[in-house]
Scaffold this motif. Structure first.
Motif, PDB file in Angstrom:
ATOM      1  N   PRO A 103      30.489  20.136  39.881  1.00  0.00           N
ATOM      2  CA  PRO A 103      31.895  20.535  39.760  1.00  0.00           C
ATOM      3  C   PRO A 103      32.137  21.973  40.212  1.00  0.00           C
ATOM      4  CG  PRO A 103      30.833  20.624  37.611  1.00  0.00           C
ATOM      5  CD  PRO A 103      29.816  20.062  38.561  1.00  0.00           C
ATOM      6  N   THR A 104      31.056  22.758  40.369  1.00  0.00           N
ATOM      7  CA  THR A 104      31.207  24.162  40.751  1.00  0.00           C
ATOM      8  C   THR A 104      31.148  24.327  42.266  1.00  0.00           C
ATOM      9  OG1 THR A 104      28.822  24.591  40.576  1.00  0.00           O
ATOM     10  CG2 THR A 104      30.154  24.924  38.605  1.00  0.00           C
ATOM     11  N   VAL A 105      31.773  25.413  42.744  1.00  0.00           N
ATOM     12  CA  VAL A 105      31.783  25.718  44.168  1.00  0.00           C
ATOM     13  C   VAL A 105      31.348  27.165  44.372  1.00  0.00           C
ATOM     14  CG1 VAL A 105      33.652  24.073  44.608  1.00  0.00           C
ATOM     15  CG2 VAL A 105      34.204  26.482  44.185  1.00  0.00           C
ATOM     16  N   ASN A 106      31.004  27.472  45.619  1.00  0.00           N
ATOM     17  CA  ASN A 106      30.739  28.851  46.029  1.00  0.00           C
ATOM     18  C   ASN A 106      31.780  29.221  47.071  1.00  0.00           C
ATOM     19  OD1 ASN A 106      27.536  27.629  45.853  1.00  0.00           O
ATOM     20  ND2 ASN A 106      28.087  29.372  44.587  1.00  0.00           N
ATOM     21  N   LEU A 107      32.306  30.427  46.970  1.00  0.00           N
ATOM     22  CA  LEU A 107      33.287  30.924  47.933  1.00  0.00           C
ATOM     23  C   LEU A 107      32.640  32.015  48.771  1.00  0.00           C
ATOM     24  CD1 LEU A 107      36.290  31.106  45.461  1.00  0.00           C
ATOM     25  CD2 LEU A 107      36.157  29.609  47.444  1.00  0.00           C
ATOM     26  N   ARG A 108      32.483  31.715  50.056  1.00  0.00           N
ATOM     27  CA  ARG A 108      31.823  32.648  50.967  1.00  0.00           C
ATOM     28  C   ARG A 108      32.846  33.197  51.950  1.00  0.00           C
ATOM     29  NH1 ARG A 108      29.623  31.495  55.762  1.00  0.00           N
ATOM     30  NH2 ARG A 108      29.626  29.248  55.342  1.00  0.00           N
ATOM     31  N   THR A 109      32.684  34.455  52.333  1.00  0.00           N
ATOM     32  CA  THR A 109      33.630  35.056  53.278  1.00  0.00           C
ATOM     33  C   THR A 109      33.536  34.360  54.629  1.00  0.00           C
ATOM     34  OG1 THR A 109      32.007  36.726  53.977  1.00  0.00           O
ATOM     35  CG2 THR A 109      33.440  37.283  52.131  1.00  0.00           C
ATOM     36  N   GLY A 110      34.682  34.223  55.275  1.00  0.00           N
ATOM     37  CA  GLY A 110      34.703  33.567  56.582  1.00  0.00           C
ATOM     38  C   GLY A 110      34.431  34.523  57.718  1.00  0.00           C
ATOM     39  N   PRO A 141      24.157  32.022  39.504  1.00  0.00           N
ATOM     40  CA  PRO A 141      25.176  31.652  38.507  1.00  0.00           C
ATOM     41  C   PRO A 141      26.456  32.463  38.610  1.00  0.00           C
ATOM     42  CG  PRO A 141      23.006  31.735  37.503  1.00  0.00           C
ATOM     43  CD  PRO A 141      22.843  32.279  38.888  1.00  0.00           C
ATOM     44  N   GLN A 142      26.340  33.777  38.924  1.00  0.00           N
ATOM     45  CA  GLN A 142      27.535  34.620  38.995  1.00  0.00           C
ATOM     46  C   GLN A 142      28.403  34.315  40.222  1.00  0.00           C
ATOM     47  OE1 GLN A 142      26.360  38.753  38.635  1.00  0.00           O
ATOM     48  NE2 GLN A 142      26.221  38.604  36.399  1.00  0.00           N
ATOM     49  N   GLU A 143      27.854  33.546  41.153  1.00  0.00           N
ATOM     50  CA  GLU A 143      28.614  33.166  42.358  1.00  0.00           C
ATOM     51  C   GLU A 143      29.200  31.758  42.241  1.00  0.00           C
ATOM     52  OE1 GLU A 143      26.770  36.487  42.700  1.00  0.00           O
ATOM     53  OE2 GLU A 143      25.389  34.785  42.746  1.00  0.00           O
ATOM     54  N   GLU A 144      29.077  31.164  41.070  1.00  0.00           N
ATOM     55  CA  GLU A 144      29.605  29.817  40.871  1.00  0.00           C
ATOM     56  C   GLU A 144      31.003  29.872  40.258  1.00  0.00           C
ATOM     57  OE1 GLU A 144      26.866  27.567  38.547  1.00  0.00           O
ATOM     58  OE2 GLU A 144      25.387  27.384  40.155  1.00  0.00           O
ATOM     59  N   PHE A 170      40.494  29.372  38.867  1.00  0.00           N
ATOM     60  CA  PHE A 170      39.060  29.418  39.128  1.00  0.00           C
ATOM     61  C   PHE A 170      38.338  29.989  37.908  1.00  0.00           C
ATOM     62  CE2 PHE A 170      40.965  29.471  43.326  1.00  0.00           C
ATOM     63  CZ  PHE A 170      40.173  28.582  44.041  1.00  0.00           C
ATOM     64  N   MET A 171      37.455  29.177  37.306  1.00  0.00           N
ATOM     65  CA  MET A 171      36.711  29.618  36.131  1.00  0.00           C
ATOM     66  C   MET A 171      35.287  30.007  36.531  1.00  0.00           C
ATOM     67  SD  MET A 171      36.134  27.611  32.499  1.00  0.00           S
ATOM     68  CE  MET A 171      35.051  26.354  33.203  1.00  0.00           C
ATOM     69  N   ASN A 172      34.801  31.140  36.017  1.00  0.00           N
ATOM     70  CA  ASN A 172      33.455  31.589  36.366  1.00  0.00           C
ATOM     71  C   ASN A 172      32.422  31.076  35.359  1.00  0.00           C
ATOM     72  OD1 ASN A 172      33.590  33.335  34.111  1.00  0.00           O
ATOM     73  ND2 ASN A 172      34.399  35.009  35.378  1.00  0.00           N
ATOM     74  N   VAL A 173      31.178  31.486  35.528  1.00  0.00           N
ATOM     75  CA  VAL A 173      30.080  31.001  34.695  1.00  0.00           C
ATOM     76  C   VAL A 173      30.221  31.457  33.241  1.00  0.00           C
ATOM     77  CG1 VAL A 173      28.542  32.964  35.143  1.00  0.00           C
ATOM     78  CG2 VAL A 173      27.558  30.695  34.661  1.00  0.00           C
ATOM     79  N   TYR A 174      31.023  32.504  33.009  1.00  0.00           N
ATOM     80  CA  TYR A 174      31.233  33.015  31.654  1.00  0.00           C
ATOM     81  C   TYR A 174      32.451  32.354  30.986  1.00  0.00           C
ATOM     82  CZ  TYR A 174      28.101  36.519  33.591  1.00  0.00           C
ATOM     83  OH  TYR A 174      27.025  37.135  34.206  1.00  0.00           O
ATOM     84  N   GLU A 175      32.985  31.320  31.650  1.00  0.00           N
ATOM     85  CA  GLU A 175      34.154  30.581  31.165  1.00  0.00           C
ATOM     86  C   GLU A 175      35.379  31.478  31.055  1.00  0.00           C
ATOM     87  OE1 GLU A 175      33.199  28.347  27.679  1.00  0.00           O
ATOM     88  OE2 GLU A 175      31.745  27.081  28.726  1.00  0.00           O
ATOM     89  N   LYS A 176      35.458  32.419  31.974  1.00  0.00           N
ATOM     90  CA  LYS A 176      36.630  33.287  32.114  1.00  0.00           C
ATOM     91  C   LYS A 176      37.291  32.949  33.458  1.00  0.00           C
ATOM     92  CE  LYS A 176      35.487  35.784  28.449  1.00  0.00           C
ATOM     93  NZ  LYS A 176      36.298  35.863  27.207  1.00  0.00           N
ATOM     94  N   ARG A 191      40.273  40.348  38.990  1.00  0.00           N
ATOM     95  CA  ARG A 191      39.454  40.447  37.792  1.00  0.00           C
ATOM     96  C   ARG A 191      38.956  39.038  37.442  1.00  0.00           C
ATOM     97  NH1 ARG A 191      37.351  44.861  35.701  1.00  0.00           N
ATOM     98  NH2 ARG A 191      37.360  43.799  33.679  1.00  0.00           N
ATOM     99  N   GLY A 192      37.911  39.004  36.604  1.00  0.00           N
ATOM    100  CA  GLY A 192      37.376  37.711  36.199  1.00  0.00           C
ATOM    101  C   GLY A 192      37.086  37.653  34.718  1.00  0.00           C
TER     102      GLY A 192
END
Length: 279
Positions: free
Chosen positions: A122-129, A153-156, A169-175, A190-191
């Protein structure tokens, strides 16, 4: 062979008006099919909105309806920093009306992120284009950056499609990822948001071909789940405890098995057939 036109055998009564046959767009005659939808003729690189989280993949355009000016999340490959781009700074032709937020599409590669995911995750990674392809990340303190070459994990991020079509978009810390105003009136990412409000809601666009790809994958999953393969030999080999190792398969018609598969009782039908072989 006669070249006379074949006459219709349908009864026609005096006074009846002939019905006109409706033509399809492709020149054929008859009602148009629902399968000929607009997206079939759509340019595969057309920017569209995702309807499910699984459709968010490939080149991705992320904007926020900030006031007074909507913004876009950009990346500056020279400084390796995330840049908040204000749409009201765009140079337009004289008397030209700026496009609505929903009609906007990327005008520069720096506005495009590439979304990747591990199959089934269910998680994705966002990479610069642009640049060297850095990953969007967030640390435990809510600091968002895009300077990592590898993903962890911090990039998920877990995209959540909301009822109105916007995405959080929710991060690995559920924020949640959010747009925050800092001193001087400038904006930054911010995240560390606990809930989804206005600042945590983004409009996301992806390319049509990736949305279609995701839908085709879902259809295949449903097809496999609804129509499990009938392999009576393997089933008997696994469960048959008699016959001194000799594999025995029923010679009865397999129509009953196909019917049982449709009704969701395939395993039960195979068991019945094995029981009959012992008699």
């Amino acid at each position: 062979m006669s070249t006379d036109k074949v006459r219709s055998t349908k009864l026609i009564f005096k006074g009846d008006k002939p019905k006109k046959k409706r033509k399809r767009e492709d020149g054929g005659i008859g009602p148009s099919k629902k399968s000929r939808r607009k997206d079939d003729d759509e340019d595969p690189e057309t920017w569209v909105s995702p309807e499910t989280a699984n459709e968010i993949r490939g080149p991705t355009f992320i904007v926020h309806p900030s006031d007074p000016s909507p913004i876009c999340i950009n990346f500056n490959s020279t400084t390796n920093r995330i840049v908040i781009y204000y749409f009201d700074k765009e140079k337009l032709d004289d008397d030209a009306e700026p496009p609505s937020l929903m009609d906007r599409t990327p005008t520069d590669i720096s506005q495009v992120w590439v979304t990747t995911r591990v199959a089934g995750s269910p998680t994705v990674n966002l990479r610069t284009g642009t640049g060297e392809g850095k990953f969007l990340s967030c640390d435990a303190h809510g600091l968002v950056s895009a300077d990592r070459d590898a993903r962890g994990p911090q990039e998920e991020w877990t995209p959540v499609v909301l009822l109105d079509g916007m995405v959080a978009f929710m991060n690995v810390y559920e924020k949640y990822l959010s747009v925050d105003e800092v001193a001087g009136g400038s904006m930054q990412l911010r995240g560390d948001s606990d809930e989804v409000g206005f600042r945590e809601r983004f409009w996301v666009k992806i390319q049509s071909k990736y949305k279609k790809e995701a839908n085709e994958e879902e259809k295949k999953k449903v097809g496999v789940a609804e129509n499990p393969r009938i392999n009576e030999s393997s089933s008997n080999k696994l469960y048959q405890t008699w016959g001194a190792g000799r594999l025995v398969v029923s010679t009865e018609d397999k129509k009953e098995l196909k019917k049982a598969r449709k009704e969701g009782r395939l395993a039960e039908a195979l068991l019945d057939r094995r029981a009959k072989l012992k008699r």
